[in-house]
Design an enzyme around this catalytic site. Sequence first.
Site, PDB file in Angstrom:
ATOM      1  N   GLY A   1       2.366   2.248  10.832  1.00 44.80           N
ATOM      2  CA  GLY A   1       3.316   3.338  10.680  1.00 44.80           C
ATOM      3  C   GLY A   1       4.010   3.740  11.973  1.00 44.80           C
ATOM      4  O   GLY A   1       4.656   4.775  12.042  1.00 44.80           O
TER       5      GLY A   1
ATOM      6  N   SER B   1       3.352  -2.097  10.460  1.00 40.60           N
ATOM      7  CA  SER B   1       4.807  -2.151  10.691  1.00 40.60           C
ATOM      8  C   SER B   1       5.418  -3.511  10.374  1.00 40.60           C
ATOM      9  O   SER B   1       6.329  -3.978  11.051  1.00 40.60           O
ATOM     10  CB  SER B   1       5.143  -1.725  12.121  1.00 40.60           C
ATOM     11  OG  SER B   1       4.704  -0.400  12.350  1.00 40.60           O
TER      12      SER B   1
ATOM     13  N   GLY C   1       2.726  -1.150   4.314  1.00 38.42           N
ATOM     14  CA  GLY C   1       2.755   0.278   4.014  1.00 38.42           C
ATOM     15  C   GLY C   1       4.182   0.744   3.770  1.00 38.42           C
ATOM     16  O   GLY C   1       4.738   0.569   2.678  1.00 38.42           O
ATOM     17  N   GLY C   2       4.807   1.306   4.802  1.00 36.00           N
ATOM     18  CA  GLY C   2       6.146   1.893   4.676  1.00 36.00           C
ATOM     19  C   GLY C   2       7.150   1.025   3.928  1.00 36.00           C
ATOM     20  O   GLY C   2       7.844   1.509   3.018  1.00 36.00           O
TER      21      GLY C   2
ATOM     22  N   HIS D   1      -9.538   1.067   4.628  1.00 38.09           N
ATOM     23  CA  HIS D   1      -8.300   1.269   5.376  1.00 38.09           C
ATOM     24  C   HIS D   1      -8.585   2.217   6.551  1.00 38.09           C
ATOM     25  O   HIS D   1      -9.394   3.152   6.427  1.00 38.09           O
ATOM     26  CB  HIS D   1      -7.220   1.860   4.461  1.00 38.09           C
ATOM     27  CG  HIS D   1      -5.869   1.862   5.101  1.00 38.09           C
ATOM     28  ND1 HIS D   1      -5.502   2.823   6.025  1.00 38.09           N
ATOM     29  CD2 HIS D   1      -4.824   1.018   4.992  1.00 38.09           C
ATOM     30  CE1 HIS D   1      -4.275   2.555   6.450  1.00 38.09           C
ATOM     31  NE2 HIS D   1      -3.836   1.469   5.840  1.00 38.09           N
TER      32      HIS D   1
ATOM     33  N   ASN E   1       0.867  -1.177   0.000  1.00 35.90           N
ATOM     34  CA  ASN E   1       0.000   0.000   0.000  1.00 35.90           C
ATOM     35  C   ASN E   1       0.905   1.229   0.000  1.00 35.90           C
ATOM     36  O   ASN E   1       1.469   1.582   1.031  1.00 35.90           O
ATOM     37  CB  ASN E   1      -0.885  -0.043   1.262  1.00 35.90           C
ATOM     38  CG  ASN E   1      -1.717   1.205   1.427  1.00 35.90           C
ATOM     39  OD1 ASN E   1      -1.790   2.040   0.524  1.00 35.90           O
ATOM     40  ND2 ASN E   1      -2.338   1.343   2.586  1.00 35.90           N
ATOM     41  N   TRP E   2       1.026   1.835  -1.185  1.00 38.99           N
ATOM     42  CA  TRP E   2       1.940   2.984  -1.293  1.00 38.99           C
ATOM     43  C   TRP E   2       1.411   4.214  -0.575  1.00 38.99           C
ATOM     44  O   TRP E   2       2.146   5.184  -0.386  1.00 38.99           O
ATOM     45  CB  TRP E   2       2.164   3.353  -2.770  1.00 38.99           C
ATOM     46  CG  TRP E   2       2.884   2.353  -3.600  1.00 38.99           C
ATOM     47  CD1 TRP E   2       3.233   1.064  -3.255  1.00 38.99           C
ATOM     48  CD2 TRP E   2       3.353   2.538  -4.942  1.00 38.99           C
ATOM     49  NE1 TRP E   2       3.878   0.456  -4.299  1.00 38.99           N
ATOM     50  CE2 TRP E   2       3.965   1.336  -5.351  1.00 38.99           C
ATOM     51  CE3 TRP E   2       3.302   3.610  -5.840  1.00 38.99           C
ATOM     52  CZ2 TRP E   2       4.529   1.177  -6.616  1.00 38.99           C
ATOM     53  CZ3 TRP E   2       3.853   3.455  -7.099  1.00 38.99           C
ATOM     54  CH2 TRP E   2       4.470   2.243  -7.484  1.00 38.99           C
ATOM     55  N   LYS E   3       0.120   4.229  -0.260  1.00 38.84           N
ATOM     56  CA  LYS E   3      -0.533   5.421   0.303  1.00 38.84           C
ATOM     57  C   LYS E   3      -0.291   6.624  -0.629  1.00 38.84           C
ATOM     58  O   LYS E   3      -0.189   6.413  -1.841  1.00 38.84           O
ATOM     59  CB  LYS E   3      -0.055   5.670   1.737  1.00 38.84           C
ATOM     60  CG  LYS E   3      -0.213   4.403   2.583  1.00 38.84           C
ATOM     61  CD  LYS E   3      -0.067   4.614   4.046  1.00 38.84           C
ATOM     62  CE  LYS E   3      -0.258   3.272   4.750  1.00 38.84           C
ATOM     63  NZ  LYS E   3      -0.204   3.376   6.209  1.00 38.84           N
TER      64      LYS E   3
ATOM     65  N   GLU F   1      -5.540  -4.941  10.536  1.00 41.35           N
ATOM     66  CA  GLU F   1      -4.501  -3.937  10.774  1.00 41.35           C
ATOM     67  C   GLU F   1      -4.780  -3.201  12.074  1.00 41.35           C
ATOM     68  O   GLU F   1      -5.583  -2.246  12.088  1.00 41.35           O
ATOM     69  CB  GLU F   1      -4.481  -2.929   9.626  1.00 41.35           C
ATOM     70  CG  GLU F   1      -4.182  -3.545   8.269  1.00 41.35           C
ATOM     71  CD  GLU F   1      -3.619  -2.511   7.319  1.00 41.35           C
ATOM     72  OE1 GLU F   1      -2.507  -2.710   6.849  1.00 41.35           O
ATOM     73  OE2 GLU F   1      -4.286  -1.487   7.073  1.00 41.35           O
TER      74      GLU F   1
ATOM     75  N   GLU G   1      -7.038   4.639   7.718  1.00 45.35           N
ATOM     76  CA  GLU G   1      -6.820   6.064   7.431  1.00 45.35           C
ATOM     77  C   GLU G   1      -8.047   6.657   6.748  1.00 45.35           C
ATOM     78  O   GLU G   1      -8.415   7.806   7.000  1.00 45.35           O
ATOM     79  CB  GLU G   1      -5.548   6.232   6.586  1.00 45.35           C
ATOM     80  CG  GLU G   1      -4.303   5.995   7.437  1.00 45.35           C
ATOM     81  CD  GLU G   1      -3.065   5.531   6.671  1.00 45.35           C
ATOM     82  OE1 GLU G   1      -3.030   5.635   5.434  1.00 45.35           O
ATOM     83  OE2 GLU G   1      -2.137   5.040   7.347  1.00 45.35           O
TER      84      GLU G   1
HETATM   85  P1  PGA Z   1       2.732   0.248   7.698  1.00 52.02           P
HETATM   86  O1  PGA Z   1       1.269   0.463   7.074  1.00 52.02           O
HETATM   87  O2  PGA Z   1       3.258  -1.030   7.136  1.00 52.02           O
HETATM   88  O3  PGA Z   1       3.511   1.453   7.281  1.00 52.02           O
HETATM   89  O4  PGA Z   1       2.554   0.173   9.173  1.00 52.02           O
HETATM   90  C1  PGA Z   1       0.393  -0.603   6.866  1.00 52.02           C
HETATM   91  C2  PGA Z   1      -0.889  -0.104   6.263  1.00 52.02           C
HETATM   92  O5  PGA Z   1      -1.344   0.987   6.651  1.00 52.02           O
HETATM   93  O6  PGA Z   1      -1.490  -0.754   5.390  1.00 52.02           O
END
Ligand code: PGA
Length: 253
Positions: A176, A216, A237-238, A98, A9-11, A170, A100
């Site tokens: 993050g 994470s 994500g990251g 998600h 997930n590049w966001k 998640e 967010e």
């Molecule tokens: P993260 O994000 O790996 O940076 O914690 C995961 C996500 O939000 O899908």
Amino acid sequence: MRKKIVAGNWKMNCLLEEGQKLTSEIVNMIKDEPIKDVQVILNPPFVHLHGVKKLIAGVDNIYLGAQNCSDQNSGAYTGETSAAMLTSFGAEFVIIGHSERRAMFNESNELLTEKTKQALSNNLTPIFCCGEPLEIREAGTHEAYVTKQLTESLFGFSEEEVKKLVIAYEPIWAIGTGKTASSDQAQEMHSAIRQHLSSKYGKTVAERISILYGGSCKPDNAKEIFSKADVDGGLIGGASLKSRDFVDIAKSF
Ligand code: PGA
């Protein structure tokens, strides 16, 4: 056998050239070091879909996904992107719900039902996200919280529809933050999610649904987390923005 999946997930990251470079690096690594039996999914921002699709064309086991879709078919919804458009651009997956989007864009369980309907009726596999905030985890009510999210958004779907879903668990406190859930915490919740699906749709259906862990996830903890019986992969994500890390995570099974 359930599908093993590692989805990036590049966001809201990557300018045009950065996205192309990241994709090319991932493609080259996967060509050199084929990853068997794992579906690798790239979920870039909408503007990258066409370019990423071109770069991954013809490479085994890499798929295109999006990070969101509209709950509407088409029409006067400025700024929105429909599920049908995603399919026409070659996407096969879409992240729905998600945390967010739930938190910053007020996406409710009811709205997420509509988005899931749009995805399913346009041949996209929804990667449906659920997960609890820190205060719920600390209060010890995380299982009830997450199963309620699933009940309210998904339990109106038929068995045939639910079978097509991928679920991503998640925990919000792990996203993050560098603070991962322990593999036991992940397994406990994944197993609870599967049992919850089983209580409504039966064991055979529940056993077919891939449940991904997100929060994470890094090359140095993925192996341990993915070793658990009910963890079928990760939503990353990251670490999905670093080609080497992302491919190493995909090789962690
Ligand atoms: P993260 O994000 O790996 O940076 O914690 C995961 C996500 O939000 O899908």
